[in-house]
Design a protein around this motif. Structure first.
Motif, mmCIF file in Angstrom:
data_model
loop_
_atom_site.group_PDB
_atom_site.id
_atom_site.type_symbol
_atom_site.label_atom_id
_atom_site.label_comp_id
_atom_site.label_asym_id
_atom_site.label_seq_id
_atom_site.Cartn_x
_atom_site.Cartn_y
_atom_site.Cartn_z
ATOM 1 N N LEU A 10 0.858 -1.185 0.000
ATOM 2 C CA LEU A 10 0.000 0.000 0.000
ATOM 3 C C LEU A 10 0.898 1.241 0.000
ATOM 4 N N ARG A 11 0.371 2.346 -0.508
ATOM 5 C CA ARG A 11 1.119 3.598 -0.399
ATOM 6 C C ARG A 11 0.724 4.234 0.940
ATOM 7 N N VAL A 12 1.684 4.563 1.769
ATOM 8 C CA VAL A 12 1.386 5.161 3.071
ATOM 9 C C VAL A 12 1.995 6.561 3.086
ATOM 10 N N ILE A 13 1.126 7.549 3.077
ATOM 11 C CA ILE A 13 1.590 8.934 3.007
ATOM 12 C C ILE A 13 1.467 9.533 4.406
ATOM 13 N N SER A 14 2.588 9.866 4.994
ATOM 14 C CA SER A 14 2.579 10.418 6.350
ATOM 15 C C SER A 14 2.558 11.937 6.318
ATOM 16 N N PHE A 15 1.657 12.489 7.104
ATOM 17 C CA PHE A 15 1.496 13.945 7.193
ATOM 18 C C PHE A 15 2.121 14.473 8.481
ATOM 19 N N ARG A 16 2.098 15.787 8.619
ATOM 20 C CA ARG A 16 2.591 16.428 9.840
ATOM 21 C C ARG A 16 1.468 16.658 10.838
ATOM 22 N N HIS A 17 0.219 16.602 10.376
ATOM 23 C CA HIS A 17 -0.934 16.825 11.256
ATOM 24 C C HIS A 17 -2.102 16.026 10.685
ATOM 25 N N GLU A 18 -2.865 15.390 11.587
ATOM 26 C CA GLU A 18 -3.930 14.473 11.142
ATOM 27 C C GLU A 18 -5.033 15.166 10.359
ATOM 28 N N GLN A 19 -5.284 16.440 10.652
ATOM 29 C CA GLN A 19 -6.374 17.101 9.938
ATOM 30 C C GLN A 19 -6.115 17.078 8.431
ATOM 31 N N HIS A 20 -4.857 17.238 8.068
ATOM 32 C CA HIS A 20 -4.537 17.314 6.642
ATOM 33 C C HIS A 20 -4.502 15.933 6.004
ATOM 34 N N ALA A 21 -4.109 14.932 6.798
ATOM 35 C CA ALA A 21 -4.233 13.553 6.316
ATOM 36 C C ALA A 21 -5.714 13.263 6.056
ATOM 37 N N GLY A 22 -6.561 13.751 6.943
ATOM 38 C CA GLY A 22 -8.015 13.555 6.802
ATOM 39 C C GLY A 22 -8.575 14.270 5.581
#
Ligand code: OXT
Ligand code: ADP
Ligand code: MG
Length: 580
Positions: A53-65
């Motif tokens: 799977l591609r797992v893209i890690s963000f700096r803050h969950e709101q933006h991952a959301g």
């Protein structure tokens, strides 16, 4: 069936919660997870990545959301956001609620703490009853306690997110579940591939006939296409219906590009006129909410109107105005049925109505064209957006992300969009902060170049995610419209030394932020600079941030929705007093 870890067990015959979650997502065609790692889900991200799977890690969950929700909008598959417990979960929750409000399919998966301790409120690490908190903010919420239920849990979440009116779903995975083990073969058998997650909803023949009778009676018909129509991915059918019917249409902001904005039947540049004068309004995947002034009041004029409403959600009918012809079903089925019934006796809308719209449109287009030539330095909105308009015209495959107040409202009418789902913006809530999340998801999901045009305030909500853009080397060009503030940079504080609440640090060098992470940062003061810099960014495909200097005085309070600010007689008297 659930087994405890035991040194003597042959682990090659076992699987666990981590692997079953990944297997279930893969089985259902999910290819990307947007996340912020931490206890208890760090290994889930690692295993997902190892399993392809591609797992893209963000700096803050709101933006991952936000990224997950936009992935849902673009692909019709639920976008997956993955967060840690309590604070990470809460950070992701805004995006989940926003997805639900916008009818985007998304699943927020959060790790959570030990049920026994949380329920007795004994103060566990990041203790919170997450399921209870998520429930009122999303379409559905589930918790899985046993490893053998993971397949069913994920299937239920996918079906809830995608079927009927799409929306956000919360899936709670307590830490203990992830480590539970079970027999590998039984585990594989427990997974569920969701068949037909968004089944067609066929409208009744009576409803189709009723809608067509009302449409045929119209002297001044108007079609409104909303982001539900963009989501439906019935692009060819919609284009054929519009052209066959000859109906003038208004695209809502994220429906721009469903037909190219320079289409002869677009009435976008005659918006006030068509809303006020139309006698029959047909809504397709658009709600009569605040963005359409609830279908009443000054914006809709005095002319009596009948409404035809195509929507997948029967509960949407009569929500703001009486609907003469409700057409409940999916857009594809509804438009197919209407097209079949229209037959050979269909008459184009009266020429007088079409000419009236064309004349108004021509006037507004000419007014706009002259303003777009502005070469003022510092730039005004028309000059800067005029430059970007030309770039998109020459590169119609670019996906535009847009947020801000003036930066949003001017861009909506100035930048034409030519392809479906190529404009992503603040949506139903007018939320600031979607910028980088939407840009990242658009680049990841489509592989296309993204241009994110954001006010300096709007940019600030997710500015740190430019590191994410650089880390994954995404073809995203962010243009920050820097007017030193929210709406304007000119407010002053008559009562003290603090700056006014709407004003930022002057001469901020946003482009240096991008340079800090290895991307390209450009300072642009004129439309020519801006034009050149964006074209270079597109040619290189490199992460780029252009700090576009906008006249601090050029904007208006709240852009085009200043009327929504509360007014009081006391305030009006005070400001009159100040002026005299
Ligand atoms: O027909 P008429 O004559 O009326 O003319 C219309 C069209 O016919 C014509 N037109 C055209 N003419 C010529 N050519 C073309 N192609 C053309 N197309 C159209 O133009 C006019 C206008 O047309 P339009 O735009 O279609 O119509 P209108 O009337 O504007 O439409 C009404 C709406 C309601 C549909 C539309 O206005 C709309 O979609 N609005 C959305 C507004 C919105 O969502 N705004 C964002 C929220 S504002 C505020 O809340 C902000 N905050 C608070 C905040 C938020 N939001 N979120 C969070 C999490 N926290 C706080 C903040 C902090 S904005 C904000 C930051 C702002 O500062 P920035 O620095 O970021 O931005 P700047 O303002 O730039 O400084
Ligand atoms: P806009 O903001 O562009 O006006 P809204 O978000 O208000 O759009 O409305 C979108 C509408 O589209 C929602 O009411 C939703 O139920 C509906 N919708 C979403 N997908 C479909 C579909 N496939 N068929 C019919 N209606 C849909
Ligand atoms: Mg600003």
């Amino acid at each position: 069936m659930t087994k405890n870890l035991d040194e003597n067990v042959d682990t090659s015959q076992l699987t666990d919660g981590f692997h079953l979650i990944v297997d279930a997502l893969k089985l259902n065609g999910i290819s990307t997870i947007y996340n912020v790692p931490g206890i208890p889900i760090t290994d889930l991200g690692r295993i997902a990545q190892r399993e392809g799977l591609r797992v893209i890690s963000f700096r803050h969950e709101q933006h991952a959301g936000y990224a997950a929700s936009i992935a849902g909008f673009l692909t019709q598959k639920p976008g997956i956001a993955l967060t840690v417990s309590a604070p990470g979960f809460l950070n992701g929750l805004t995006a989940l609620a926003n997805a639900t409000t916008n009818c985007f399919p998304m699943i927020l998966i959060s790790g959570s703490s030990e049920r026994e301790i949380v329920d007795l409120q004994q103060g566990d690490y990041e203790e919170m009853d997450q399921l209870a908190i998520a429930k009122p903010l999303c379409k559905a919420a589930f918790r899985v306690l046993h490893v053998e239920d993971i397949g069913i849990g994920i299937a239920r979440a996918i079906r809830a997110a995608c079927s009927g009116r799409p929306g956000g779903v919360y899936l709670d995975f307590p830490a203990q579940l992830l480590g539970q083990v079970m027999d590998k073969t039984a585990g594989a058998e427990s997974l569920v591939e969701v068949i037909d997650p968004a089944p067609a909803q066929i409208p009744s023949a009576d409803a189709v006939k009723r809608a067509l009778d009302v449409l045929k009676s119209a002297q001044k018909p108007l079609l409104i296409l909303g982001k539900g129509a963009a989501y439906a991915q019935e692009d060819a059918l919609i284009k054929t219906f519009v052209e066959k019917s000859g109906l003038p249409y208004l695209p809502m902001s994220m429906a721009k590009g469903l037909l190219p904005d320079d289409h002869a039947q677009s009435a976008a540049a005659a918006r006030s006129l068509v809303l006020q004068e139309a006698d029959v309004v047909m809504l397709v995947g658009a709600r009569l909410n605040w963005l359409l002034s609830h279908g009443k009041g000054k914006a809709w004029g005095d002319a009596p109107k009948q409404f035809i409403h195509i929507d997948i959600d029967p509960g949407e009918m009569d929500s703001n105005r009486a609907i003469t012809a409700p057409l409940v079903g999916d857009i594809g089925s509804c438009l197919n049925a209407l097209s079949d019934e229209m037959g050979k006796d269909w008459q184009q809308p009266p020429a007088e109505w079409r000419t009236r719209i064309a004349d108004k449109k021509q006037g507004n287009l000419e007014k706009m064209a002259s303003k777009l030539k502005s070469n003022a330095v510092p730039m005004d909105y028309h000059g800067a957006l005029g430059a970007l308009r030309e770039v998109i015209k020459d590169n119609p495959e670019i996906i535009l992300v847009n947020e801000g107040a003036n930066t949003l409202d001017f861009a909506r009418s100035i930048i034409d969009i030519y392809q479906p789902r190529h404009r992503l913006d603040v949506g139903t809530w007018g939320v600031m902060g979607i910028g980088q999340g939407a840009a990242i998801a658009a680049a990841i999901e489509t592989g296309k170049q993204v241009l994110a045009v954001e006010g300096d305030s709007a940019f600030g909500f997710s500015g740190m995610e430019i590191e994410t853009i650089c880390r994954y080397d995404l073809p995203v060009c962010v243009v920050v419209f820097n007017n030193s503030g929210i709406y304007r940079g000119t407010d002053t504080n008559p009562a003290g030394s603090d700056v006014a609440p709407t004003v930022f640090v002057k001469d901020s060098r946003y482009e240096l932020m991008m340079q800090a992470f290895g991307g390209v940062g450009i300072y642009a003061t004129s439309p020519d600079d801006l034009n050149r810099a964006v074209r270079e960014a597109i040619a290189s495909g490199k992460p780029t941030l252009i700090n576009a200097i906008i006249d601090e005085a050029a904007g208006t309070e709240s852009g085009r929705i200043g009327n929504l600010n509360p007014q009081s007689i006391v305030m009006q008297q005070a400001s009159k007093g100040k002026k005299s």
